[in-house]
Write a protein that holds these residues in place. Structure first.
Motif, PDB file in Angstrom:
ATOM      1  N   THR A  98      15.102  10.652   2.422  1.00 45.74           N
ATOM      2  CA  THR A  98      16.242  10.135   1.833  1.00 45.74           C
ATOM      3  C   THR A  98      16.637   9.159   2.748  1.00 45.74           C
ATOM      4  O   THR A  98      17.211   9.583   4.128  1.00 45.74           O
ATOM      5  CB  THR A  98      17.242  10.924   1.322  1.00 45.74           C
ATOM      6  OG1 THR A  98      18.277  10.127   0.480  1.00 45.74           O
ATOM      7  CG2 THR A  98      17.709  11.882   2.161  1.00 45.74           C
ATOM      8  N   GLN A 108      13.497   8.038  -1.241  1.00 50.92           N
ATOM      9  CA  GLN A 108      14.625   7.535  -2.014  1.00 50.92           C
ATOM     10  C   GLN A 108      15.965   7.172  -1.302  1.00 50.92           C
ATOM     11  O   GLN A 108      16.411   7.903  -0.283  1.00 50.92           O
ATOM     12  CB  GLN A 108      14.924   8.703  -2.999  1.00 50.92           C
ATOM     13  CG  GLN A 108      14.096   8.943  -3.982  1.00 50.92           C
ATOM     14  CD  GLN A 108      14.466  10.272  -4.869  1.00 50.92           C
ATOM     15  OE1 GLN A 108      15.536  10.812  -4.798  1.00 50.92           O
ATOM     16  NE2 GLN A 108      13.625  10.224  -5.705  1.00 50.92           N
ATOM     17  N   HIS A 113      19.904   6.388  -0.855  1.00 58.36           N
ATOM     18  CA  HIS A 113      21.059   6.706  -1.265  1.00 58.36           C
ATOM     19  C   HIS A 113      22.274   5.874  -0.898  1.00 58.36           C
ATOM     20  O   HIS A 113      22.202   5.095   0.268  1.00 58.36           O
ATOM     21  CB  HIS A 113      21.253   8.163  -0.909  1.00 58.36           C
ATOM     22  CG  HIS A 113      21.402   8.350   0.371  1.00 58.36           C
ATOM     23  ND1 HIS A 113      20.459   8.838   1.265  1.00 58.36           N
ATOM     24  CD2 HIS A 113      22.659   8.123   1.133  1.00 58.36           C
ATOM     25  CE1 HIS A 113      21.105   8.997   2.471  1.00 58.36           C
ATOM     26  NE2 HIS A 113      22.328   8.455   2.618  1.00 58.36           N
ATOM     27  N   TYR A 128      26.060  14.946  -3.394  1.00 57.98           N
ATOM     28  CA  TYR A 128      24.633  14.437  -3.403  1.00 57.98           C
ATOM     29  C   TYR A 128      23.575  15.343  -3.815  1.00 57.98           C
ATOM     30  O   TYR A 128      22.325  15.391  -3.590  1.00 57.98           O
ATOM     31  CB  TYR A 128      24.298  14.009  -1.929  1.00 57.98           C
ATOM     32  CG  TYR A 128      24.865  12.942  -1.471  1.00 57.98           C
ATOM     33  CD1 TYR A 128      24.409  11.488  -1.636  1.00 57.98           C
ATOM     34  CD2 TYR A 128      26.015  13.002  -0.509  1.00 57.98           C
ATOM     35  CE1 TYR A 128      25.175  10.395  -1.091  1.00 57.98           C
ATOM     36  CE2 TYR A 128      26.723  11.883  -0.084  1.00 57.98           C
ATOM     37  CZ  TYR A 128      26.252  10.574  -0.367  1.00 57.98           C
ATOM     38  OH  TYR A 128      26.844   9.493  -0.034  1.00 57.98           O
ATOM     39  N   GLU A 131      20.812  13.962  -6.175  1.00 53.92           N
ATOM     40  CA  GLU A 131      19.734  13.294  -5.239  1.00 53.92           C
ATOM     41  C   GLU A 131      18.848  14.531  -4.638  1.00 53.92           C
ATOM     42  O   GLU A 131      17.680  14.223  -4.480  1.00 53.92           O
ATOM     43  CB  GLU A 131      20.599  12.283  -3.941  1.00 53.92           C
ATOM     44  CG  GLU A 131      20.954  11.232  -4.508  1.00 53.92           C
ATOM     45  CD  GLU A 131      22.457  11.089  -5.175  1.00 53.92           C
ATOM     46  OE1 GLU A 131      22.966  12.492  -5.431  1.00 53.92           O
ATOM     47  OE2 GLU A 131      22.975  10.339  -5.208  1.00 53.92           O
ATOM     48  N   SER A 141      16.335  16.036  -7.173  1.00 51.91           N
ATOM     49  CA  SER A 141      15.386  15.032  -7.243  1.00 51.91           C
ATOM     50  C   SER A 141      14.438  14.968  -5.975  1.00 51.91           C
ATOM     51  O   SER A 141      13.041  15.236  -6.248  1.00 51.91           O
ATOM     52  CB  SER A 141      15.860  13.643  -7.409  1.00 51.91           C
ATOM     53  OG  SER A 141      14.762  12.693  -7.406  1.00 51.91           O
ATOM     54  N   LEU A 142      14.973  15.138  -4.895  1.00 56.61           N
ATOM     55  CA  LEU A 142      14.064  15.184  -3.811  1.00 56.61           C
ATOM     56  C   LEU A 142      13.378  16.595  -3.623  1.00 56.61           C
ATOM     57  O   LEU A 142      11.984  16.491  -3.381  1.00 56.61           O
ATOM     58  CB  LEU A 142      14.821  14.762  -2.464  1.00 56.61           C
ATOM     59  CG  LEU A 142      15.398  13.667  -2.122  1.00 56.61           C
ATOM     60  CD1 LEU A 142      16.529  13.762  -1.374  1.00 56.61           C
ATOM     61  CD2 LEU A 142      14.155  12.657  -1.695  1.00 56.61           C
ATOM     62  N   SER A 189      26.870  10.108   4.647  1.00 56.24           N
ATOM     63  CA  SER A 189      26.160  10.742   3.687  1.00 56.24           C
ATOM     64  C   SER A 189      25.307  11.778   4.308  1.00 56.24           C
ATOM     65  O   SER A 189      24.498  12.628   3.817  1.00 56.24           O
ATOM     66  CB  SER A 189      25.396   9.800   3.219  1.00 56.24           C
ATOM     67  OG  SER A 189      24.478   8.827   3.876  1.00 56.24           O
ATOM     68  N   ILE A 191      24.441  15.518   3.064  1.00 57.45           N
ATOM     69  CA  ILE A 191      23.220  15.616   2.412  1.00 57.45           C
ATOM     70  C   ILE A 191      22.930  17.106   3.025  1.00 57.45           C
ATOM     71  O   ILE A 191      22.207  17.885   2.220  1.00 57.45           O
ATOM     72  CB  ILE A 191      22.137  14.712   2.498  1.00 57.45           C
ATOM     73  CG1 ILE A 191      22.726  13.609   1.527  1.00 57.45           C
ATOM     74  CG2 ILE A 191      20.970  15.032   2.123  1.00 57.45           C
ATOM     75  CD1 ILE A 191      21.974  12.125   1.728  1.00 57.45           C
TER      76      ILE A 191
END
Length: 404
Positions: free
Chosen positions: A177, A206, A208, A215, A218, A221-222, A239, A243
């Protein structure tokens, strides 16, 4: 190699305080050196030693004779761009170039800010910028009229280094990410290309957006990719740090990997157990000038090994060497910068201002070998650099060794 004398160090420490005082430069002869950085924002915790390193270089120059035949003192003019705010970066550069009339600029720090500041004011105004920490390959592609340089190497190099370090740690599959800006995008592409060329698999990559509070979507999804290791290419106070902390809470990943933007004490390793933090950053521990710089930095009260402190010191010191050649003028500064930083010439190490000043005034060549390494700028103003592998334990950055 021996360190600087106690007298020089005492003068350095005493002058360090004065270097930030406007009253100390209430004279026509002062040379203004701009400094633009993310004083607030997602690299806020990284900025104090970066700023203090530039102040240290200035204090050494002021204590050892200043610039030019009249010994002009150097005044540091600080601007805050918030790291990721292009408008603020542009405004900060405009003020420094057109109102403060700085001779040159150390900065900006984050890549997008450097690009914005350069396009808005530095390039139109003919003012040289040397960034200590802008690493995006997009900086290389700037049509900058030979005005934008950096003492930190491009992520085109760091992506390859990080890929090798990940493979060396026995990791063959990762999820990635990255913050959706110049820094994150360039770094992610470089890493993916190198990692896959080395036989690794990027299960998912991905972008972000920075600045969100949550997050977890996200991260979910990862994690659905099945990869056990998460590469986070972002900023520790933004971020990136959020994360990692939220992924720890969900337990989706046990190994976290990152680059220079993630190397900060805020990335505290609290989970313990099998959790790993694998990080890379530009390093200068083997540089010719590392010992002299480290001694002076400790005396000045900051950690010489702090992320981008050495490259900040070098950006300021090499700019002042170039300004000595131009007599404090903007004119011809980019050519002078290349001359003082490249062989051939008598080697100048951090803090050796009197020696350098005398040689320059005699018309002799010098070759600055910095705190972070050799500054042999290429045609685009880039340096190859070297890297260290580090981790973070209990809020402290712990060196692992050179990144091979």
């Amino acid at each position: 190699m021996t360190g600087p004398s106690k007298t020089l160090l005492a003068a350095t420490v005493a002058a360090l305080t004065l270097s930030a005082s406007p009253a100390a430069f209430a004279q026509d002869a002062a040379v203004k050196l701009g400094f633009i950085g993310g004083i607030t924002g997602p690299i806020e915790s990284l900025m104090p030693p970066i700023t203090n390193a530039a102040k240290l270089a200035i204090s050494q120059v002021n204590a050892a004779g200043g610039i030019g035949k009249n010994g002009a003192k150097v005044e540091m003019v600080i601007g805050d761009d918030g790291c990721i705010d292009a408008a603020r970066a542009s405004d900060a550069a405009d003020r420094q170039v057109n109102s403060e009339k700085v001779a040159a600029i150390v900065g900006a720090m984050c890549s997008g800010a450097t690009i914005a500041a350069a396009n808005a004011a530095s390039i139109p105004g003919g003012v040289v910028m040397v960034s200590p920490s802008s690493t995006s390959p997009a900086v290389t592609a700037l049509d900058d009229k030979d005005l934008v340089f950096r003492t930190a190497p491009s992520d085109a190099y760091q992506g390859e280094v990080l890929a090798r370090v990940v493979k060396k740690n026995g990791i063959d599959e990762v999820a990635v990410t990255y913050v959706n800006n110049d820094y994150g995008t360039g770094f992610a592409q470089s890493f993916k290309t190198a990692f896959e060329a080395a036989g690794g698999k990027v299960a998912v990559s991905q972008p972000h957006e920075d600045g969100k509070a949550d997050y977890r979507a996200e991260i979910g999804s990862l994690a659905s990719s099945g990869a056990q290791a998460l590469v986070v290419l972002a900023y520790v106070d933004g971020s990136g740090g959020r994360i990692v902390n939220q992924a720890r809470e969900t337990g989706d990943f046990s190994t976290f990997i990152g680059g220079d933007g993630m190397v900060g004490a805020a990335l505290t390793n609290t989970a313990g157990g099998d959790e790993k933090l694998i990080l890379t950053r530009p390093g200068g521990t083997a540089a010719a000038g590392a010992e002299l710089y480290a001694t002076a930095a400790k005396e000045a009260g900051f950690d010489p090994s702090a992320t981008y402190a050495a490259t900040s010191y070098d950006a300021a010191f090499v700019l002042m060497l170039a300004l000595e050649k131009t007599g404090g003028s903007r004119e011809g500064l980019s050519a002078a910068l290349r001359e003082v930083a490249s062989a051939p010439g008598e080697v100048i190490l951090p803090g050796e201002w009197q020696k350098a000043k005398a040689l320059i005034d005699e018309g002799k060549d010098i070759n600055y070998e910095g705190a972070s390494g050799s500054l042999e700028f290429d045609a685009k103003g880039d340096v190859p650099g070297s890297y260290d592998e580090v981790t973070v334990r209990d809020g402290k950055i712990v060196p692992v060794g050179p990144a091979q």
